[in-house]
Design a protein around this motif. Sequence first.
Motif, PDB file in Angstrom:
ATOM      1  N   ARG A 152       0.685  -1.333   0.190  1.00  0.00           N
ATOM      2  CA  ARG A 152      -0.004  -0.045   0.231  1.00  0.00           C
ATOM      3  C   ARG A 152       0.717   1.198   0.107  1.00  0.00           C
ATOM      4  O   ARG A 152       0.404   2.167  -0.480  1.00  0.00           O
ATOM      5  CB  ARG A 152      -0.835   0.179   1.051  1.00  0.00           C
ATOM      6  CG  ARG A 152      -2.005  -0.904   1.057  1.00  0.00           C
ATOM      7  CD  ARG A 152      -2.987  -0.861   2.285  1.00  0.00           C
ATOM      8  NE  ARG A 152      -4.007  -2.153   2.362  1.00  0.00           N
ATOM      9  CZ  ARG A 152      -4.779  -2.304   3.085  1.00  0.00           C
ATOM     10  NH1 ARG A 152      -4.860  -1.369   4.335  1.00  0.00           N
ATOM     11  NH2 ARG A 152      -5.792  -3.148   3.044  1.00  0.00           N
ATOM     12  N   ILE A 153       1.932   1.241   0.748  1.00  0.00           N
ATOM     13  CA  ILE A 153       2.832   2.385   0.671  1.00  0.00           C
ATOM     14  C   ILE A 153       3.122   2.958  -0.829  1.00  0.00           C
ATOM     15  O   ILE A 153       3.356   4.022  -0.999  1.00  0.00           O
ATOM     16  CB  ILE A 153       4.058   2.140   1.622  1.00  0.00           C
ATOM     17  CG1 ILE A 153       4.766   3.445   1.630  1.00  0.00           C
ATOM     18  CG2 ILE A 153       4.856   1.250   1.049  1.00  0.00           C
ATOM     19  CD1 ILE A 153       4.181   4.484   2.607  1.00  0.00           C
ATOM     20  N   LEU A 154       3.677   1.725  -1.426  1.00  0.00           N
ATOM     21  CA  LEU A 154       3.945   2.193  -3.026  1.00  0.00           C
ATOM     22  C   LEU A 154       2.646   2.984  -3.781  1.00  0.00           C
ATOM     23  O   LEU A 154       2.977   3.574  -4.501  1.00  0.00           O
ATOM     24  CB  LEU A 154       4.338   0.893  -3.762  1.00  0.00           C
ATOM     25  CG  LEU A 154       5.762   0.417  -3.306  1.00  0.00           C
ATOM     26  CD1 LEU A 154       6.145  -0.712  -3.979  1.00  0.00           C
ATOM     27  CD2 LEU A 154       6.831   1.591  -3.246  1.00  0.00           C
ATOM     28  N   ALA A 155       1.623   2.255  -3.468  1.00  0.00           N
ATOM     29  CA  ALA A 155       0.479   3.002  -4.099  1.00  0.00           C
ATOM     30  C   ALA A 155       0.141   4.551  -3.606  1.00  0.00           C
ATOM     31  O   ALA A 155      -0.306   5.267  -4.590  1.00  0.00           O
ATOM     32  CB  ALA A 155      -0.922   2.056  -3.920  1.00  0.00           C
ATOM     33  N   ALA A 156       0.380   4.454  -2.427  1.00  0.00           N
ATOM     34  CA  ALA A 156       0.110   6.011  -1.867  1.00  0.00           C
ATOM     35  C   ALA A 156       1.331   6.841  -2.186  1.00  0.00           C
ATOM     36  O   ALA A 156       0.987   8.266  -2.496  1.00  0.00           O
ATOM     37  CB  ALA A 156       0.131   5.709  -0.233  1.00  0.00           C
ATOM     38  N   LEU A 157       2.454   6.443  -2.516  1.00  0.00           N
ATOM     39  CA  LEU A 157       3.669   7.208  -2.719  1.00  0.00           C
ATOM     40  C   LEU A 157       3.301   7.642  -4.254  1.00  0.00           C
ATOM     41  O   LEU A 157       3.497   8.827  -4.725  1.00  0.00           O
ATOM     42  CB  LEU A 157       4.868   6.290  -2.881  1.00  0.00           C
ATOM     43  CG  LEU A 157       6.076   7.160  -3.402  1.00  0.00           C
ATOM     44  CD1 LEU A 157       6.218   8.429  -2.482  1.00  0.00           C
ATOM     45  CD2 LEU A 157       7.375   6.211  -3.157  1.00  0.00           C
ATOM     46  N   ARG A 158       2.927   6.492  -5.253  1.00  0.00           N
ATOM     47  CA  ARG A 158       2.533   6.872  -6.512  1.00  0.00           C
ATOM     48  C   ARG A 158       1.315   7.929  -6.646  1.00  0.00           C
ATOM     49  O   ARG A 158       1.478   9.072  -7.399  1.00  0.00           O
ATOM     50  CB  ARG A 158       2.174   5.680  -7.274  1.00  0.00           C
ATOM     51  CG  ARG A 158       1.850   5.833  -8.710  1.00  0.00           C
ATOM     52  CD  ARG A 158       0.809   5.040  -9.361  1.00  0.00           C
ATOM     53  NE  ARG A 158      -0.404   4.878  -8.697  1.00  0.00           N
ATOM     54  CZ  ARG A 158      -1.153   3.884  -8.355  1.00  0.00           C
ATOM     55  NH1 ARG A 158      -0.862   2.756  -8.596  1.00  0.00           N
ATOM     56  NH2 ARG A 158      -2.318   4.298  -7.907  1.00  0.00           N
ATOM     57  N   ASP A 159       0.530   7.845  -5.840  1.00  0.00           N
ATOM     58  CA  ASP A 159      -0.739   8.856  -5.833  1.00  0.00           C
ATOM     59  C   ASP A 159      -0.032  10.225  -5.457  1.00  0.00           C
ATOM     60  O   ASP A 159      -0.725  11.265  -6.081  1.00  0.00           O
ATOM     61  CB  ASP A 159      -1.947   8.502  -4.945  1.00  0.00           C
ATOM     62  CG  ASP A 159      -2.498   7.141  -5.458  1.00  0.00           C
ATOM     63  OD1 ASP A 159      -2.328   6.802  -6.648  1.00  0.00           O
ATOM     64  OD2 ASP A 159      -3.448   6.532  -4.631  1.00  0.00           O
ATOM     65  N   ALA A 160       0.721  10.316  -4.401  1.00  0.00           N
ATOM     66  CA  ALA A 160       1.189  11.763  -4.058  1.00  0.00           C
ATOM     67  C   ALA A 160       1.902  12.196  -5.012  1.00  0.00           C
ATOM     68  O   ALA A 160       2.026  13.466  -5.319  1.00  0.00           O
ATOM     69  CB  ALA A 160       2.077  11.479  -2.798  1.00  0.00           C
TER      70      ALA A 160
END
Length: 122
Positions: free
Chosen positions: A94-102
């Motif tokens: 999930r951290i990678l998805a959140a980083l991508r969104d940011a």
Amino acid sequence: MSSSQPTPTRLFPLQTRVIHASAGMRLRVVSGRLWLTQPNMAQDLFLGPGAVVDLLQDWVVIGADAEPRPQRGAPEVYSEYQLVSLVPATPRPRILAALRDALVAVGRRLGALGPALVRRSS
């Protein structure tokens, strides 16, 4: 490996398929009798129901053994097998998805600021 069972692949008598399994596949015979030919192997394998073989190369040929033709009205004769990847699927953290969104949001803001930054530097 996934907990759900893959759909079996059905082969009719003397039908063959080529399996590319260099990434690693586990073959399990569900029904019937299958023969397996692998590159650089001296002997073919003949496999019955429940047999399991790990495949680690491409160009593996699998075929359904010849069966006597069913009598009129009898169910069709076939063999079935399942293939499952030996490489477990890696869930995307999930951290990678959140980083991508940011990063996408920052990119949009920079894109919106672009004309203002160009005017300041001129």
